[in-house]
Motif scaffolding. Structure first.
Motif, PDB file in Angstrom:
ATOM      1  N   LYS A  74       0.838  -1.207   0.000  1.00  0.00           N
ATOM      2  CA  LYS A  74       0.000   0.000   0.000  1.00  0.00           C
ATOM      3  C   LYS A  74       0.869   1.252   0.000  1.00  0.00           C
ATOM      4  N   GLY A  75       1.940   1.202   0.782  1.00  0.00           N
ATOM      5  CA  GLY A  75       2.842   2.344   0.837  1.00  0.00           C
ATOM      6  C   GLY A  75       3.513   2.617  -0.490  1.00  0.00           C
ATOM      7  N   ILE A  76       3.966   1.551  -1.150  1.00  0.00           N
ATOM      8  CA  ILE A  76       4.624   1.705  -2.457  1.00  0.00           C
ATOM      9  C   ILE A  76       3.654   2.320  -3.467  1.00  0.00           C
ATOM     10  N   LYS A  77       2.411   1.888  -3.429  1.00  0.00           N
ATOM     11  CA  LYS A  77       1.414   2.380  -4.389  1.00  0.00           C
ATOM     12  C   LYS A  77       1.162   3.882  -4.253  1.00  0.00           C
ATOM     13  N   VAL A  78       1.200   4.401  -3.026  1.00  0.00           N
ATOM     14  CA  VAL A  78       0.918   5.829  -2.847  1.00  0.00           C
ATOM     15  C   VAL A  78       2.193   6.677  -2.870  1.00  0.00           C
ATOM     16  N   ALA A  79       3.353   6.039  -2.863  1.00  0.00           N
ATOM     17  CA  ALA A  79       4.616   6.791  -2.842  1.00  0.00           C
ATOM     18  C   ALA A  79       4.793   7.598  -4.117  1.00  0.00           C
ATOM     19  N   THR A  80       5.259   8.825  -3.968  1.00  0.00           N
ATOM     20  CA  THR A  80       5.503   9.692  -5.117  1.00  0.00           C
ATOM     21  C   THR A  80       6.980  10.055  -5.249  1.00  0.00           C
ATOM     22  N   GLY A  81       7.825   9.464  -4.415  1.00  0.00           N
ATOM     23  CA  GLY A  81       9.255   9.762  -4.464  1.00  0.00           C
ATOM     24  C   GLY A  81       9.967   9.091  -5.611  1.00  0.00           C
ATOM     25  N   GLU A 159      10.939   3.287  -9.974  1.00  0.00           N
ATOM     26  CA  GLU A 159      10.759   2.616 -11.264  1.00  0.00           C
ATOM     27  C   GLU A 159      11.048   1.118 -11.182  1.00  0.00           C
ATOM     28  N   VAL A 160      11.844   0.688 -10.209  1.00  0.00           N
ATOM     29  CA  VAL A 160      12.115  -0.740 -10.040  1.00  0.00           C
ATOM     30  C   VAL A 160      10.838  -1.474  -9.652  1.00  0.00           C
ATOM     31  N   TYR A 161      10.063  -0.899  -8.736  1.00  0.00           N
ATOM     32  CA  TYR A 161       8.795  -1.511  -8.356  1.00  0.00           C
ATOM     33  C   TYR A 161       7.787  -1.437  -9.499  1.00  0.00           C
ATOM     34  N   LEU A 166       5.225  -5.722  -6.840  1.00  0.00           N
ATOM     35  CA  LEU A 166       5.190  -5.521  -5.403  1.00  0.00           C
ATOM     36  C   LEU A 166       5.575  -6.797  -4.665  1.00  0.00           C
ATOM     37  N   PHE A 167       5.526  -6.750  -3.333  1.00  0.00           N
ATOM     38  CA  PHE A 167       5.801  -7.935  -2.526  1.00  0.00           C
ATOM     39  C   PHE A 167       4.728  -8.987  -2.785  1.00  0.00           C
ATOM     40  N   ASN A 168       5.152 -10.245  -2.852  1.00  0.00           N
ATOM     41  CA  ASN A 168       4.226 -11.352  -3.053  1.00  0.00           C
ATOM     42  C   ASN A 168       3.623 -11.727  -1.694  1.00  0.00           C
ATOM     43  N   THR A 169       2.358 -11.390  -1.484  1.00  0.00           N
ATOM     44  CA  THR A 169       1.736 -11.583  -0.180  1.00  0.00           C
ATOM     45  C   THR A 169       1.363 -13.037   0.100  1.00  0.00           C
ATOM     46  N   ALA A 174       8.782 -14.517   4.164  1.00  0.00           N
ATOM     47  CA  ALA A 174       9.933 -14.391   3.261  1.00  0.00           C
ATOM     48  C   ALA A 174       9.668 -13.560   2.014  1.00  0.00           C
ATOM     49  N   ALA A 175       8.624 -12.732   2.008  1.00  0.00           N
ATOM     50  CA  ALA A 175       8.365 -11.919   0.816  1.00  0.00           C
ATOM     51  C   ALA A 175       9.493 -10.931   0.557  1.00  0.00           C
ATOM     52  N   ASP A 176      10.186 -10.494   1.610  1.00  0.00           N
ATOM     53  CA  ASP A 176      11.310  -9.582   1.400  1.00  0.00           C
ATOM     54  C   ASP A 176      12.466 -10.301   0.707  1.00  0.00           C
ATOM     55  N   TYR A 177      12.722 -11.559   1.071  1.00  0.00           N
ATOM     56  CA  TYR A 177      13.777 -12.334   0.405  1.00  0.00           C
ATOM     57  C   TYR A 177      13.409 -12.593  -1.049  1.00  0.00           C
ATOM     58  N   ASP A 178      12.155 -12.944  -1.287  1.00  0.00           N
ATOM     59  CA  ASP A 178      11.688 -13.137  -2.659  1.00  0.00           C
ATOM     60  C   ASP A 178      11.874 -11.861  -3.477  1.00  0.00           C
ATOM     61  N   MET A 179      11.553 -10.715  -2.879  1.00  0.00           N
ATOM     62  CA  MET A 179      11.720  -9.440  -3.578  1.00  0.00           C
ATOM     63  C   MET A 179      13.192  -9.163  -3.867  1.00  0.00           C
ATOM     64  N   MET A 180      14.066  -9.415  -2.886  1.00  0.00           N
ATOM     65  CA  MET A 180      15.490  -9.174  -3.099  1.00  0.00           C
ATOM     66  C   MET A 180      16.047 -10.064  -4.205  1.00  0.00           C
ATOM     67  N   LEU A 181      15.610 -11.320  -4.253  1.00  0.00           N
ATOM     68  CA  LEU A 181      16.051 -12.213  -5.330  1.00  0.00           C
ATOM     69  C   LEU A 181      15.561 -11.712  -6.685  1.00  0.00           C
ATOM     70  N   ARG A 182      14.316 -11.271  -6.719  1.00  0.00           N
ATOM     71  CA  ARG A 182      13.729 -10.764  -7.961  1.00  0.00           C
ATOM     72  C   ARG A 182      14.491  -9.533  -8.457  1.00  0.00           C
TER      73      ARG A 182
END
Length: 252
Positions: A74-81, A159-161, A166-169, A174-182
Motif C-alpha cells: 500500500k505504501g509503495i502504491k501511494v509513494a511519489t518519491g 521505477e524498479v517496483y 510488489l511484494f508477493n503476499t 519471506a516476501a522480502d527475500y523473494d523481492m530481493m532475489l527478484r
C-alpha cells in the motif's frame, strides 16, 4: 531527488515515536513519510496523528490489512518519491545523515539501488549491538551463495517496483527475500553498496520469534529460491543460514 520512506505499523505504541523522530531528524529536506497502520487498537494512532498535525509531509493510512507485506505494498502504491525505502516501526536510522548519504550515491551515476549494513540491537538498550550484518558489493554469483543485502537497508528507485512489481503476499515471512532475489537477479539493474550502517533494528522480528516461524521462514526461502530460478536452491538455503552465524560475533 524525492525520497519516500514507508513505515508499516500495528499496535506499536512503545516504539513508533522513536521511529518517527528518526525520520524527522534526517538532514535531507525532500522526504515524503508514509505510515501504513493496520488499524491499531492501542495508542499508536494517537502518537502518529499528533505528528501528522505538525508535519504536512506525513501521510497516514489506517485500515485493516493482510499483514506487513500488504501494508508495504500500500505504501509503495501511494509513494511519489523517486526513491523508496522502508523503516519498520521498531527500527531507526543510524544517523541524521543516513538519507543524505544514500541520495549522494544515487546522484553519482546510473544506479537503481543502494544498500548498506544493519545492526540488530537489544530491544531494551538500543546502544547494545546484538548482531552486525555487514554486506558486500554486489555480484550476481553471491545470490547462489545464499547472500542477500539486509532488506531494511535497501533503497530502490520507484521505477524498479513499477517494473518488477510488489511484494508477493502469498509469503508470510519471506516476501522480502523473494523481492530481493527478484530485484538483484535483474541484470539490467545496477546497485551500489554504501559501507556504513543504515538501519538499527530491535531484535524480535517475525522470522525468528519461534521454532515454528524459523521452519516456516526456511520453507518459504526455499520456495523463493526456486521461483527465482537459482541454480542450486537447497545449497543456497544452507549457505544462507550458515552465513548468519558470524554476524553474532562481528560488531563492526
Amino acid at each position: 531527488m524525492k525520497v519516500s520512506i514507508i513505515t508499516a505499523t500495528y499496535n506499536s505504541e512503545a516504539t513508533i515515536e522513536g521511529c518517527i523522530k528518526s525520520v524527522l531528524s534526517q538532514d535531507y529536506p525532500n522526504i515524503e513519510y508514509i505510515i501504513i497502520d493496520g488499524n491499531s487498537s492501542d495508542y499508536t494512532l494517537s502518537v502518529v496523528n499528533a505528528y501528522k498535525q505538525r508535519y504536512s509531509d506525513i501521510i497516514v493510512i489506517s485500515e485493516p490489512d493482510n499483514g506487513i507485506y500488504d501494508a508495504l505494498n500500500k505504501g509503495i502504491k501511494v509513494a511519489t518519491g523517486d526513491i523508496v525505502g522502508f523503516l519498520h516501526s521498531d527500527d531507526f536510522f543510524n544517523s541524521e545523515n543516513t538519507i543524505k548519504n544514500i541520495v549522494k550515491e544515487f546522484s553519482k551515476g546510473k544506479v537503481e539501488g543502494v544498500y548498506g549494513n544493519l545492526d540488530y540491537v537489544n530491544s531494551k538498550d538500543s546502544n547494545k549491538i546484538v548482531r552486525h550484518w555487514k554486506s558486500l558489493p554486489f555480484t550476481k554469483k553471491l545470490l547462489n551463495r545464499g547472500w542477500m543485502p539486509a532488506h531494511p537497508t535497501v533503497f530502490l528507485k520507484k521505477e524498479v517496483y513499477d517494473k518488477l512489481g510488489l511484494f508477493n503476499t502469498k509469503f508470510k515471512i519471506a516476501a522480502d527475500y523473494d523481492m530481493m532475489l527478484r530485484v538483484f537477479s535483474d541484470e539490467s539493474l545496477r546497485f551500489k553498496f554504501l559501507p556504513e550502517v543504515i538501519t538499527k533494528m530491535r531484535v524480535g522480528g517475525a522470522s525468528n520469534r519461534s521454532l515454528k516461524n524459523i521452519i516456516t521462514k526456511s520453507n518459504e526461502d526455499y520456495i523463493a529460491l526456486k521461483r527465482n530460478h537459482l541454480d542450486y536452491p537447497l545449497w543456497s538455503l544452507v549457505l544462507k543460514n550458515f552465513s548468519k552465524i558470524p554476524q553474532f560475533f562481528r560488531k563492526s
